[in-house]
Design an enzyme around this catalytic site. Structure first.
Site, PDB file in Angstrom:
ATOM      1  N   ARG A  25       7.770   0.828  18.018  1.00 55.84           N
ATOM      2  CA  ARG A  25       8.037   0.153  16.744  1.00 55.84           C
ATOM      3  C   ARG A  25       7.912  -1.381  16.852  1.00 55.84           C
ATOM      4  O   ARG A  25       8.597  -2.129  16.142  1.00 55.84           O
ATOM      5  CB  ARG A  25       9.416   0.541  16.209  1.00 55.84           C
ATOM      6  CG  ARG A  25       9.416   0.787  14.709  1.00 55.84           C
ATOM      7  CD  ARG A  25      10.775   1.249  14.215  1.00 55.84           C
ATOM      8  NE  ARG A  25      10.967   2.678  14.350  1.00 55.84           N
ATOM      9  CZ  ARG A  25      10.571   3.577  13.433  1.00 55.84           C
ATOM     10  NH1 ARG A  25      10.002   3.188  12.332  1.00 55.84           N
ATOM     11  NH2 ARG A  25      10.766   4.849  13.630  1.00 55.84           N
ATOM     12  N   ARG A  29      10.371  -4.255  11.529  1.00 57.20           N
ATOM     13  CA  ARG A  29      11.187  -5.109  10.684  1.00 57.20           C
ATOM     14  C   ARG A  29      11.835  -6.304  11.383  1.00 57.20           C
ATOM     15  O   ARG A  29      12.285  -7.231  10.720  1.00 57.20           O
ATOM     16  CB  ARG A  29      12.293  -4.263  10.029  1.00 57.20           C
ATOM     17  CG  ARG A  29      11.846  -3.644   8.722  1.00 57.20           C
ATOM     18  CD  ARG A  29      13.050  -3.156   7.966  1.00 57.20           C
ATOM     19  NE  ARG A  29      13.525  -1.886   8.485  1.00 57.20           N
ATOM     20  CZ  ARG A  29      14.729  -1.380   8.225  1.00 57.20           C
ATOM     21  NH1 ARG A  29      15.579  -2.057   7.469  1.00 57.20           N
ATOM     22  NH2 ARG A  29      15.091  -0.219   8.708  1.00 57.20           N
ATOM     23  N   ARG A  38       6.336  -6.454   3.908  1.00 52.76           N
ATOM     24  CA  ARG A  38       7.178  -5.365   3.420  1.00 52.76           C
ATOM     25  C   ARG A  38       7.737  -5.670   2.030  1.00 52.76           C
ATOM     26  O   ARG A  38       7.969  -4.763   1.225  1.00 52.76           O
ATOM     27  CB  ARG A  38       8.321  -5.173   4.417  1.00 52.76           C
ATOM     28  CG  ARG A  38       9.138  -3.926   4.225  1.00 52.76           C
ATOM     29  CD  ARG A  38      10.043  -3.738   5.434  1.00 52.76           C
ATOM     30  NE  ARG A  38      10.887  -2.578   5.259  1.00 52.76           N
ATOM     31  CZ  ARG A  38      12.124  -2.617   4.795  1.00 52.76           C
ATOM     32  NH1 ARG A  38      12.661  -3.767   4.445  1.00 52.76           N
ATOM     33  NH2 ARG A  38      12.829  -1.506   4.668  1.00 52.76           N
ATOM     34  N   ASP A  74       2.722   6.183  10.208  1.00 57.47           N
ATOM     35  CA  ASP A  74       3.968   6.947  10.236  1.00 57.47           C
ATOM     36  C   ASP A  74       3.652   8.392  10.573  1.00 57.47           C
ATOM     37  O   ASP A  74       2.603   8.916  10.180  1.00 57.47           O
ATOM     38  CB  ASP A  74       4.687   6.875   8.885  1.00 57.47           C
ATOM     39  CG  ASP A  74       6.103   7.408   9.004  1.00 57.47           C
ATOM     40  OD1 ASP A  74       6.989   6.612   9.364  1.00 57.47           O
ATOM     41  OD2 ASP A  74       6.312   8.610   8.768  1.00 57.47           O
ATOM     42  N   TYR A 151      11.564  17.533   9.639  1.00 66.40           N
ATOM     43  CA  TYR A 151      11.576  16.826   8.354  1.00 66.40           C
ATOM     44  C   TYR A 151      11.181  17.762   7.215  1.00 66.40           C
ATOM     45  O   TYR A 151      11.803  17.763   6.157  1.00 66.40           O
ATOM     46  CB  TYR A 151      10.623  15.633   8.379  1.00 66.40           C
ATOM     47  CG  TYR A 151      11.169  14.433   9.114  1.00 66.40           C
ATOM     48  CD1 TYR A 151      12.220  13.691   8.595  1.00 66.40           C
ATOM     49  CD2 TYR A 151      10.624  14.035  10.332  1.00 66.40           C
ATOM     50  CE1 TYR A 151      12.720  12.587   9.272  1.00 66.40           C
ATOM     51  CE2 TYR A 151      11.117  12.930  11.016  1.00 66.40           C
ATOM     52  CZ  TYR A 151      12.161  12.205  10.476  1.00 66.40           C
ATOM     53  OH  TYR A 151      12.653  11.122  11.144  1.00 66.40           O
TER      54      TYR A 151
END
Lengths: 341, 341
Positions: A25, A29, A38, A74, A151
């Site tokens: 990652r 962020r 973003r 993703d 998921y």
């Protein structure tokens, strides 16, 4: 030829002067430059616009300077391409509004044409390769079939994926049908990435650690191993199973070139469980990047000493956290570059 | 004298004809009788009303008939007694409206007088002992200091307790001060439970598995071990660290009488890591109770074969899930009672 080939050397078990380093990652962020994009574009827009995905991929290469890039994307673009709706809710994470809960649901899941449904990923690879200009290798990735299954069945993130597991245990035949469909799609997807020039692929089994060792073999590893077998002739494959220390021994016997390890498995245990030779990747606790910089550097050097500088790729034990100061991320990478100097 | 002393025999390493069995969270939502009380009384009312807590404790003994009772309560009554507000939100879980985030917050946390602030727990023990009438032993419990700390600092349940961990890594002195206060309170709390007649105590380290082995020693195990040292002269102590396979070896060298194991650590690994002799407790995957009953029974028998019938307490690897059919829970217990017959 790739200018900085440390990462590829480590995957090839070649001797290196210091281990390569990247961070899961790393395009994320914690970077103000990422946050700026973003604010302007939602999650799937960033994934599906090659200009944005490639720009985001290259950001950390310019800023924190790791030895490999990983394509921004993703794992849930795969179930999306298979016809499973995926939405991303801010502050909650991914949501599958119509979770898969029956054989009938599973029969309707399609194995997509990759270039038709995931062509934007290939475009992003092409564009990224151009931007990287052979400076560092580019990693492509996919979620493990089990993790995607979690998921798809659970419908959202969960602490223990009890619905997904319950489905496997009460309807194993249906579960295996879905797992195989995800596997077939993932193989085609990763092969296409290799055609477009990624230098290695990583399979993320984020939720494998929810299973017992026996159930892991049945519901996760056998599918990951199909992917490894299919991809190993074409590229280097890294398998990262979070919490899957108990499966490291079997993983080490596969055709994977490297195995990811999380921070609950000490370097010594990881080397012991894998027989000492296969390239390992990890395993700095992402929260430990909140330590003062001198502590980070000391711990990184100790970690390299414990894993050994060869057959080793420095990484975190999971994705970098959004609240990590950029200076601390830089210190992590710098510490590796200073190793042995 | 306790009529069914199988559980105590297993804790004493005595030979038994079959291992004892109980289930974590056996007094819980899977029981319709529990749900009936849950509809009428909120969570803390159930914990704090001895008539309710004792009734709930005894429900599973009457219905699924395990070999030990565990007092119905919650690990968060301890921080509540220390002056940390805890609320329970339906569907979300526990919330700490004012999480502990500074040295100043920690200085204000008090070490309470147990009988003043947790007397209702002692009353519940007295009442339960009377209801059980020496039929089966009664277990008392507490959360580990680290696990209580996680809730207190994070402010709510979390997948990775990054805030709690970040606090430890950036302000270790303050973190240790709070951990010690929780430890001191827990020792006094458990000693009082022993005075009121619990036959054993279990320490739940639900979030120890979020830490690296080194950080586990520093932030969790050293405090659990203080509790073990303080309680072992007075009662049998069981330590259950979820995801803490990496610490089993150290735990086995402590004065704990038994160690809980979750389902990611196979019986073989657990015996290997603990040297083969200490009593182990676990480790059926709670989701596996969704399997068909014949599968459950077969898996339970295999599990007993693998752990061995002696020095072993059959249990789940974590709490029973709310969606488990009562018949499946009963089958789990029955399978143990049928073992070897």
């Amino acid at each position: 030829m790739i200018q900085n080939d440390l990462f590829l050397k480590a995957l090839n078990n070649e001797t290196v002067e210091r281990p390569p380093v990247w961070m899961m990652r790393q395009a994320g962020r914690y970077l103000p430059e990422f946050r700026a994009l973003r604010e302007k574009y939602d999650f799937f827009t960033r994934c599906k616009t090659p200009e944005l995905a490639s720009e985001i991929t290259v950001q950390p290469i310019r800023i924190v300077k790791p030895d490999a890039a990983i394509l921004f994307s993703d794992i849930l673009v795969v179930p999306q391409a298979m016809g499973i709706d995926v939405e991303l809710e801010d502050g909650i994470g991914p949501i599958i509004p119509n979770p898969i809960r029956s054989l009938k649901d599973i029969e309707q899941v399609r194995i997509p044409d990759i270039n038709e449904s995931l062509g934007y990923v290939m475009d992003a690879i092409d564009m990224t390769k151009e931007m990287l200009n052979n400076e560092v290798p580019l990693i492509g990735f996919a979620g493990s079939p089990w993790t995607i299954f979690c998921y798809a069945v659970e419908g959202k993130g969960s602490k223990s994926y009890d619905k997904a597991k319950g489905f496997c245990f009460s309807e194993p035949v249906a579960a295996h049908l879905l797992l195989q469909k995800i596997t077939d799609t993932t193989i085609a997807y990763l092969k296409e990435k290799v055609k477009h020039g990624v230098n290695a692929v990583q399979i993320f089994d984020s939720w494998g650690g929810m299973l017992s060792p026996t159930d892991y073999q049945e519901f996760s590893w056998q599918y990951i191993n199909q992917i490894v077998e299919a991809l190993a002739p074409e590229t280097k494959v890294i398998v990262f199973g979070k919490g899957c220390w108990f499966a490291l021994n079997d993983m080490a016997k596969s055709k994977a070139s490297a195995l990811g390890v999380d921070w609950t498995c000490s370097p010594k245990n990881a080397r012991y469980l894998t027989g000492g030779k296969i390239t390992l990747q990890g395993n700095f606790d992402p929260s430990r990047l909140l330590s003062p910089i001198p502590t980070i550097k000391k711990m990184v050097h100790e970690m390299i000493d414990e894993f050994g500088k060869d057959n080793y790729i420095v990484n975190l034990g999971h994705g970098i956290l959004p609240n990590i100061p950029v200076d601390h991320a830089k210190a992590f990478v710098e510490a590796v570059k200073e190793y042995g100097k």
